[in-house]
Design a protein around this motif. Sequence first.
Motif, PDB file in Angstrom:
ATOM      1  N   LEU A  59      -8.756 -15.044  39.273  1.00  0.00           N
ATOM      2  CA  LEU A  59      -9.278 -13.655  39.672  1.00  0.00           C
ATOM      3  C   LEU A  59     -11.205 -13.508  40.540  1.00  0.00           C
ATOM      4  O   LEU A  59     -11.033 -13.268  41.469  1.00  0.00           O
ATOM      5  N   TYR A  60     -12.040 -14.317  40.624  1.00  0.00           N
ATOM      6  CA  TYR A  60     -12.678 -14.501  41.094  1.00  0.00           C
ATOM      7  C   TYR A  60     -13.004 -15.366  42.402  1.00  0.00           C
ATOM      8  O   TYR A  60     -13.504 -14.690  43.752  1.00  0.00           O
ATOM      9  N   SER A  61     -11.855 -16.224  41.867  1.00  0.00           N
ATOM     10  CA  SER A  61     -11.658 -16.959  43.470  1.00  0.00           C
ATOM     11  C   SER A  61     -11.254 -15.634  44.108  1.00  0.00           C
ATOM     12  O   SER A  61     -10.466 -15.650  46.047  1.00  0.00           O
ATOM     13  N   SER A  62      -9.886 -14.490  44.137  1.00  0.00           N
ATOM     14  CA  SER A  62      -9.074 -13.637  45.087  1.00  0.00           C
ATOM     15  C   SER A  62     -10.071 -12.953  45.070  1.00  0.00           C
ATOM     16  O   SER A  62      -9.809 -12.290  46.685  1.00  0.00           O
ATOM     17  N   MET A  63     -11.057 -12.519  44.239  1.00  0.00           N
ATOM     18  CA  MET A  63     -12.632 -11.274  44.486  1.00  0.00           C
ATOM     19  C   MET A  63     -12.698 -11.562  45.661  1.00  0.00           C
ATOM     20  O   MET A  63     -13.448 -11.641  46.920  1.00  0.00           O
ATOM     21  N   VAL A 121     -16.029   0.856  39.740  1.00  0.00           N
ATOM     22  CA  VAL A 121     -17.122   0.325  40.748  1.00  0.00           C
ATOM     23  C   VAL A 121     -16.324  -0.937  41.100  1.00  0.00           C
ATOM     24  O   VAL A 121     -16.305  -0.853  42.110  1.00  0.00           O
ATOM     25  N   ALA A 122     -15.182  -1.328  40.629  1.00  0.00           N
ATOM     26  CA  ALA A 122     -14.280  -2.495  40.927  1.00  0.00           C
ATOM     27  C   ALA A 122     -12.745  -1.294  41.532  1.00  0.00           C
ATOM     28  O   ALA A 122     -12.718  -2.098  42.459  1.00  0.00           O
ATOM     29  N   THR A 123     -13.091  -0.875  40.945  1.00  0.00           N
ATOM     30  CA  THR A 123     -11.326  -0.044  41.747  1.00  0.00           C
ATOM     31  C   THR A 123     -11.934   1.150  42.511  1.00  0.00           C
ATOM     32  O   THR A 123     -11.751   0.740  44.049  1.00  0.00           O
ATOM     33  N   ALA A 124     -13.441   1.439  43.213  1.00  0.00           N
ATOM     34  CA  ALA A 124     -13.849   1.788  43.931  1.00  0.00           C
ATOM     35  C   ALA A 124     -13.943   0.844  45.090  1.00  0.00           C
ATOM     36  O   ALA A 124     -14.142   0.970  46.655  1.00  0.00           O
ATOM     37  N   THR A 125     -14.564   0.248  44.941  1.00  0.00           N
ATOM     38  CA  THR A 125     -13.899  -1.444  45.511  1.00  0.00           C
ATOM     39  C   THR A 125     -12.904  -1.913  46.391  1.00  0.00           C
ATOM     40  O   THR A 125     -13.026  -1.599  48.175  1.00  0.00           O
ATOM     41  N   THR A 126     -12.013  -1.365  45.380  1.00  0.00           N
ATOM     42  CA  THR A 126     -10.871  -2.054  45.697  1.00  0.00           C
ATOM     43  C   THR A 126     -10.141  -0.925  46.677  1.00  0.00           C
ATOM     44  O   THR A 126      -9.997  -1.099  48.403  1.00  0.00           O
ATOM     45  N   ALA A 137      -7.386  -5.456  49.641  1.00  0.00           N
ATOM     46  CA  ALA A 137      -7.128  -5.039  48.779  1.00  0.00           C
ATOM     47  C   ALA A 137      -6.542  -4.939  47.127  1.00  0.00           C
ATOM     48  O   ALA A 137      -6.624  -4.880  46.190  1.00  0.00           O
ATOM     49  N   ALA A 138      -5.164  -5.986  48.267  1.00  0.00           N
ATOM     50  CA  ALA A 138      -4.338  -6.218  47.114  1.00  0.00           C
ATOM     51  C   ALA A 138      -4.721  -7.662  46.497  1.00  0.00           C
ATOM     52  O   ALA A 138      -4.434  -7.464  45.276  1.00  0.00           O
ATOM     53  N   LEU A 139      -5.805  -8.422  46.789  1.00  0.00           N
ATOM     54  CA  LEU A 139      -6.253  -8.954  46.320  1.00  0.00           C
ATOM     55  C   LEU A 139      -7.073  -8.755  45.284  1.00  0.00           C
ATOM     56  O   LEU A 139      -7.065  -9.421  44.232  1.00  0.00           O
ATOM     57  N   MET A 140      -7.094  -7.942  45.777  1.00  0.00           N
ATOM     58  CA  MET A 140      -8.190  -6.446  43.946  1.00  0.00           C
ATOM     59  C   MET A 140      -7.958  -6.446  43.093  1.00  0.00           C
ATOM     60  O   MET A 140      -7.903  -6.028  41.725  1.00  0.00           O
ATOM     61  N   LEU A 141      -6.600  -5.774  42.930  1.00  0.00           N
ATOM     62  CA  LEU A 141      -5.106  -5.579  42.097  1.00  0.00           C
ATOM     63  C   LEU A 141      -4.885  -6.550  40.827  1.00  0.00           C
ATOM     64  O   LEU A 141      -5.306  -6.316  40.192  1.00  0.00           O
ATOM     65  N   PRO A 142      -5.397  -8.069  40.951  1.00  0.00           N
ATOM     66  CA  PRO A 142      -4.746  -8.507  39.445  1.00  0.00           C
ATOM     67  C   PRO A 142      -6.217  -8.533  39.080  1.00  0.00           C
ATOM     68  O   PRO A 142      -6.020  -8.443  37.653  1.00  0.00           O
ATOM     69  N   TYR A 143      -7.586  -8.461  39.716  1.00  0.00           N
ATOM     70  CA  TYR A 143      -9.079  -8.244  38.838  1.00  0.00           C
ATOM     71  C   TYR A 143      -8.426  -6.965  38.349  1.00  0.00           C
ATOM     72  O   TYR A 143      -9.228  -6.952  36.797  1.00  0.00           O
ATOM     73  N   LEU A 144      -8.156  -5.472  38.450  1.00  0.00           N
ATOM     74  CA  LEU A 144      -8.174  -4.464  38.300  1.00  0.00           C
ATOM     75  C   LEU A 144      -7.476  -4.433  37.106  1.00  0.00           C
ATOM     76  O   LEU A 144      -7.885  -3.344  35.691  1.00  0.00           O
ATOM     77  N   ALA A 145      -6.267  -4.987  37.061  1.00  0.00           N
ATOM     78  CA  ALA A 145      -5.199  -5.254  35.813  1.00  0.00           C
ATOM     79  C   ALA A 145      -5.515  -5.345  34.683  1.00  0.00           C
ATOM     80  O   ALA A 145      -5.630  -5.587  33.892  1.00  0.00           O
ATOM     81  N   ALA A 150      -9.005  -6.309  29.639  1.00  0.00           N
ATOM     82  CA  ALA A 150     -10.237  -6.565  28.926  1.00  0.00           C
ATOM     83  C   ALA A 150     -11.108  -5.959  28.211  1.00  0.00           C
ATOM     84  O   ALA A 150     -11.342  -5.345  26.983  1.00  0.00           O
ATOM     85  N   SER A 151     -10.914  -4.516  28.952  1.00  0.00           N
ATOM     86  CA  SER A 151     -10.846  -3.333  28.037  1.00  0.00           C
ATOM     87  C   SER A 151     -10.300  -3.203  27.129  1.00  0.00           C
ATOM     88  O   SER A 151     -11.618  -2.818  25.981  1.00  0.00           O
ATOM     89  N   SER A 152      -9.343  -3.108  27.187  1.00  0.00           N
ATOM     90  CA  SER A 152      -8.519  -2.608  26.058  1.00  0.00           C
ATOM     91  C   SER A 152      -9.305  -3.717  24.859  1.00  0.00           C
ATOM     92  O   SER A 152      -9.335  -3.539  23.198  1.00  0.00           O
ATOM     93  N   LEU A 153      -9.476  -4.913  24.706  1.00  0.00           N
ATOM     94  CA  LEU A 153      -9.958  -6.183  24.579  1.00  0.00           C
ATOM     95  C   LEU A 153     -11.044  -5.922  23.480  1.00  0.00           C
ATOM     96  O   LEU A 153     -11.662  -5.888  22.323  1.00  0.00           O
ATOM     97  N   SER A 154     -12.261  -4.741  24.914  1.00  0.00           N
ATOM     98  CA  SER A 154     -13.296  -4.795  24.352  1.00  0.00           C
ATOM     99  C   SER A 154     -13.545  -3.841  23.939  1.00  0.00           C
ATOM    100  O   SER A 154     -14.336  -3.712  22.495  1.00  0.00           O
ATOM    101  N   TYR A 155     -12.332  -2.816  23.894  1.00  0.00           N
ATOM    102  CA  TYR A 155     -12.597  -2.105  23.015  1.00  0.00           C
ATOM    103  C   TYR A 155     -12.432  -1.895  21.595  1.00  0.00           C
ATOM    104  O   TYR A 155     -13.115  -1.371  20.419  1.00  0.00           O
ATOM    105  N   TYR A 156     -10.856  -2.633  21.196  1.00  0.00           N
ATOM    106  CA  TYR A 156     -11.114  -2.752  19.854  1.00  0.00           C
ATOM    107  C   TYR A 156     -11.584  -3.401  19.387  1.00  0.00           C
ATOM    108  O   TYR A 156     -11.922  -3.317  17.713  1.00  0.00           O
TER     109      TYR A 156
END
Length: 173
Positions: A59-63, A121-126, A137-145, A150-156
Amino acid sequence: MANWPAIGSIILPNVGGWANGVYFAGQIRTEQGKTWYDELKKPWWNPPKWVFGPAWTILYSSMGYASYRVLEECDGFTERAVVPLSLYGTQLLMNWAWTPIFFGLKDFKLAFIEIVALSGVATATTISFVQVDKPAAALMLPYLAWLGYASSLSYYIYKNNPKITEVKDEKDK
């Protein structure tokens, strides 16, 4: 001939991830047994720990490559590049900040709030990348996913684990 700006753009986002990984690795894995992280209640969809390193490297390499494409399309740090690359830099710093909040402070609520803000902010970046270079922008889509996941894991973890003052470190036991 090597394209050093592209290589640097790919390596840069990984640096923060690697630094966080090295600094906080003992809290995630030890040879002595379980850590406080192992004791957390995690959802069934939580991946094995070994998945995070390769996933974040990709993900870091793609972004990073996406940021390089934007830089190139804008002919360097021109006025046209200010908004997309400023957003990119902001989300990258926010990304690197999540790990110290979660693993250092063990503040699961703040970590969840931070990752939600990071996702915005990542969505705004994309969106800003779309205006410059659609493949970037397409390269950012896996990161957004992944951020959604990760947000769902963090929330849980935030909702199903004790407050920071109740979390014990291995050295406190």
